[in-house]
Design an enzyme around this catalytic site. Structure first.
Site, mmCIF file in Angstrom:
data_model
loop_
_atom_site.group_PDB
_atom_site.id
_atom_site.type_symbol
_atom_site.label_atom_id
_atom_site.label_comp_id
_atom_site.label_asym_id
_atom_site.label_seq_id
_atom_site.Cartn_x
_atom_site.Cartn_y
_atom_site.Cartn_z
ATOM 1 N N ASP A 246 0.815 -1.208 0.000
ATOM 2 C CA ASP A 246 0.000 0.000 0.000
ATOM 3 C C ASP A 246 0.852 1.263 0.000
ATOM 4 O O ASP A 246 0.353 2.339 -0.336
ATOM 5 C CB ASP A 246 -0.924 -0.014 1.225
ATOM 6 N N ARG A 247 2.137 1.157 0.381
ATOM 7 C CA ARG A 247 3.005 2.330 0.418
ATOM 8 C C ARG A 247 3.435 2.764 -0.985
ATOM 9 O O ARG A 247 3.889 3.902 -1.170
ATOM 10 C CB ARG A 247 4.246 2.050 1.260
ATOM 11 N N MET B 143 -8.167 5.646 2.766
ATOM 12 C CA MET B 143 -8.278 6.828 1.916
ATOM 13 C C MET B 143 -7.016 7.106 1.111
ATOM 14 O O MET B 143 -6.985 8.066 0.334
ATOM 15 C CB MET B 143 -8.596 8.053 2.776
ATOM 16 N N ARG B 144 -5.967 6.285 1.292
ATOM 17 C CA ARG B 144 -4.731 6.565 0.569
ATOM 18 C C ARG B 144 -4.940 6.479 -0.940
ATOM 19 O O ARG B 144 -4.346 7.246 -1.707
ATOM 20 C CB ARG B 144 -3.621 5.614 1.022
ATOM 21 N N ALA B 145 -5.778 5.552 -1.391
ATOM 22 C CA ALA B 145 -6.016 5.407 -2.823
ATOM 23 C C ALA B 145 -6.616 6.681 -3.417
ATOM 24 O O ALA B 145 -6.226 7.106 -4.523
ATOM 25 C CB ALA B 145 -6.935 4.217 -3.080
#
Length: 672
Positions: free
Chosen positions: A193-194, A274-276
């Site tokens: 995810d990073r 919410m990173r996407a």
């Protein structure tokens, strides 16, 4: 320094090059993960990118590349006086898979810190990569403790080095780029995810394009400098375009309409967190700047989704990567009205139709498996339930696996020294301290109390006169720590006719899939040996790739006689070879059978002799008894006795999971 292959000379790989260029325009996008088979120019393109990045201004003499306009107030080389600065090319720092923790974060001189109170710090790779690129080739093979350090640095933008009360902190903001071959295993979800963007690459199947790849590579190998000179104009043009896009980026407007499309897309694909959304917004803005526009269009949002979402929509490792482009286009079209009102002004709700926009709205054939992991894993033959034509007499089509379930912790008894993981107890560099010893090689984890105790009796002889402790190299003690290791779980599965009942094999496959998922999370290796007919096969050599394991298991056919001895001997051979490759990794053998042995002379006696090989070597084992019916022969229990393990029934396997039963095996072995 050798001349790098020019970025603009890379043939094809449009998505890879675009993802790298977008990060060059806007480092806030968050880096790139490049997935693909070997020999697809992954590393070549990444290494070539650094030559296109603009130069950076740094404080003169600062080993941590502080920005002269806003130097890090906590820089170990600070405080910095305003004025002197220098310009240098942006760095690309490579992190080797086998690097040590000290090489990554830096190291303190422990002896000087104790004796003199001086923070003598040697910067590591994270300091070198600050304001540049940190490149990890084969990032999926990176050790867990290095992954943890990368996660911390990426989350906080800083690196911390702690050594028994002495700490150093420095800024570490870098563009993280990783390459990997999925066949060698997947990444931990936290690290996956990073990465802001992900790209799947594959070698072209077009002969003309492959010819051009070979032609350019041979020309580069013959004369690297001359080849680079021929591409100098193209390189300069791309470099100038990056600079122009960076200057335009602050002026790009991301309107409410585009934001609604981004939010709707992330919600439609059910991505976590919410990173996407944030990464898609930054990527769409960078795409607009790269195109020389100050307005984000729907086509930017679509391209951003294709780069930012595939690795975030996977719910578990068995899901196939990728996006359903038809669903993406439908979502963008549904929420495209707001973008039109927001000032796009061209009245085109779908400026760049996807694969679903063709005649009849049908997706391209290549898109079909991407949204259906089960379909991708299902074998082409045997769908109708008819016997396979090539598998020999009595073979039946593969049974479908039952739904995976959560397992309890499976572990091997004793204390190992294998690769870091999350499975069994082991002596590791990380974990709780259980003692001290003299360091073998470089000191990595100081045991302060033991060091002081070793140095204390010699203070008068060493002429100590002040408050400082006089420490010599021989006084230093390394902390012995206990943590967790990864193991090899080798499944030996009976696929003979007596095991062919679909309900039975479905339950067995479901349990194995459950352990594969658990092994992925705990960084284990998994192997699969099957036996039926007249021989045994290594269906899956020891691997960390759960994708490959799931596909092999799903397509496993059944039928024929039961060569139990052949299966055990094949498993023994797999373990022998694996011990040569990785002597420290301990194994657990899980035999799934009803205990029957047929075919050949004295099959039962041969199976008993093969089983005793495992017992003689002390290999941990468990037999899952798949015998059913009112009359039971107890053959699986006898096999477990020969193996020196324990037998459990198929009902116990499904109810409590095989992992919990292994704990019973451990208890019985310790009691014995």
């Amino acid at each position: 320094m050798s001349t790098p292959f020019p970025f603009t000379a890379v043939v094809g790989q449009d998505d890879l090059r675009l993802a790298l260029l977008l990060n060059a325009v806007s480092p806030a996008v968050g880096g790139v993960l490049v997935r693909g088979e070997k020999g697809t120019a992954k590393s070549t393109a990444v290494r070539a990118l650094s030559a296109l990045l603009p130069e950076v201004d740094v404080v003169s003499g600062c080993r941590f590349s502080c920005d002269p306009d806003s130097p890090d107030p906590g820089c170990p080389d600070g405080p910095h006086e305003p004025g002197a600065f220098a310009s240098r090319p942006a760095r690309m720092v490579e992190l080797p898979v086998g690097a040590s923790e000290d090489r990554l974060v830096g190291a303190l001189d422990i002896e000087r810190a104790l004796a003199e109170g001086v923070k003598a710090f040697e910067p590591g790779l994270l300091a070198d990569a600050h304001r540049g690129i940190l490149y990890v080739d084969e990032v999926n093979l990176l050790h867990d403790h290095l992954v943890d350090l990368l996660l911390d640095a990426a989350a906080m933008g800083a690196s911390y080095v702690e050594r028994e009360g002495v700490s150093v902190r420095h800024a570490a903001r870098f563009l993280l780029v990783g390459t990997m071959n999925p066949e060698e295993g997947e990444l931990r979800p936290q690290l996956l995810d990073r990465f802001g963007l992900t790209v799947e690459v594959a070698a072209s199947r077009e002969p003309d394009q492959r010819v051009e790849v070979v032609r350019r590579r041979l020309a580069y190998d013959d004369d690297p400098a001359g080849f680079a000179a021929r591409w100098a104009d193209e390189e300069a043009a791309v470099r100038a375009r990056i600079v122009a896009a960076r200057e335009l980026l602050p002026s790009v407007r991301l309107g409410d309409g585009a934001l609604r499309q981004i939010a709707a897309t992330c919600a439609a694909f059910e991505v976590d967190g919410m990173r996407a959304d944030i990464v898609m917004a930054r990527t769409a803005t960078a795409l607009a700047a790269w195109a020389g526009r100050t307005e984000v269009l729907a086509e930017d949002v679509r391209q951003a989704a294709l780069l930012a979402l595939p690795h975030r929509r996977r719910r578990n490792p068995f899901d196939a990567p990728g996006l359903d482009e038809d669903k993406l286009d439908e979502t963008l079209e549904e929420f495209g009205g707001s973008a039109e009102q927001d000032g796009n002004g061209d009245g085109d709700d779908d400026p760049d139709p996807g694969p679903g926009g063709g005649p009849g709205g049908q997706p391209e054939p290549d898109d079909a498996p991407q949204g259906d992991g089960d379909a991708a894993a299902r074998p082409e033959a045997g769908e109708s339930g008819e016997p396979q034509p090539s598998g020999g007499a009595g073979e039946q089509s593969p049974a479908r696996a039952a739904e995976p379930f959560r397992t309890k912790v499976l572990s091997v008894p004793g204390l190992g020294e294998g690769a870091a993981g999350r499975r069994s107890r082991a002596r590791t560099e990380h974990g709780r301290t259980i003692g001290a010893r003299r360091p073998r090689g470089a000191l990595t984890k100081l045991h302060l109390a033991a060091t002081v105790q070793a140095a204390a009796p010699h203070q008068r002889a060493r002429g100590r006169s002040g408050p400082g402790l006089v420490v010599r190299r021989d006084d230093l003690r390394q902390a012995s720590r206990e943590g967790r290791e990864g193991n090899l779980v080798l499944f030996v599965v009976d696929a003979s006719g007596s095991m062919a009942a679909r309900q039975r094999m479905g339950a067995v496959k479901g349990a194995v899939l459950s352990l594969l998922l658990d092994a992925y999370q705990r960084r284990d290796k998994v192997g699969l040996v099957t036996f039926r007919g007249s021989a045994a096969d290594v269906a899956l050599p020891p691997t960390s790739s759960v994708d490959a394991a799931a596909v092999r298991l799903e397509s496993l056919p059944t039928g024929g006689r039961t060569p139990l001895a052949a299966g055990l001997l094949k498993a023994h051979e797999v373990l022998r070879v694996e011990r040569l490759r990785d002597p420290a990794r301990r194994a657990l053998v899980v035999v799934v059978t009803d205990g029957r042995a047929t075919g050949g002379p004295e099959p039962v006696a041969l199976a008993g002799r093969a089983a005793r090989l495992f017992a003689a070597e002390g290999t941990a084992s468990v037999v899952v008894d798949c015998e059913s019916g009112p009359v039971r022969l107890g053959l699986a229990g006898q096999l477990a006795g020969e193996l020196g393990g324990t037998a459990v029934t198929l009902d116990e396997l499904r109810a409590d999971s095989i992992a919990s039963l292994v704990k019973d095996v451990q208890g019985s072995r310790r009691a014995a």
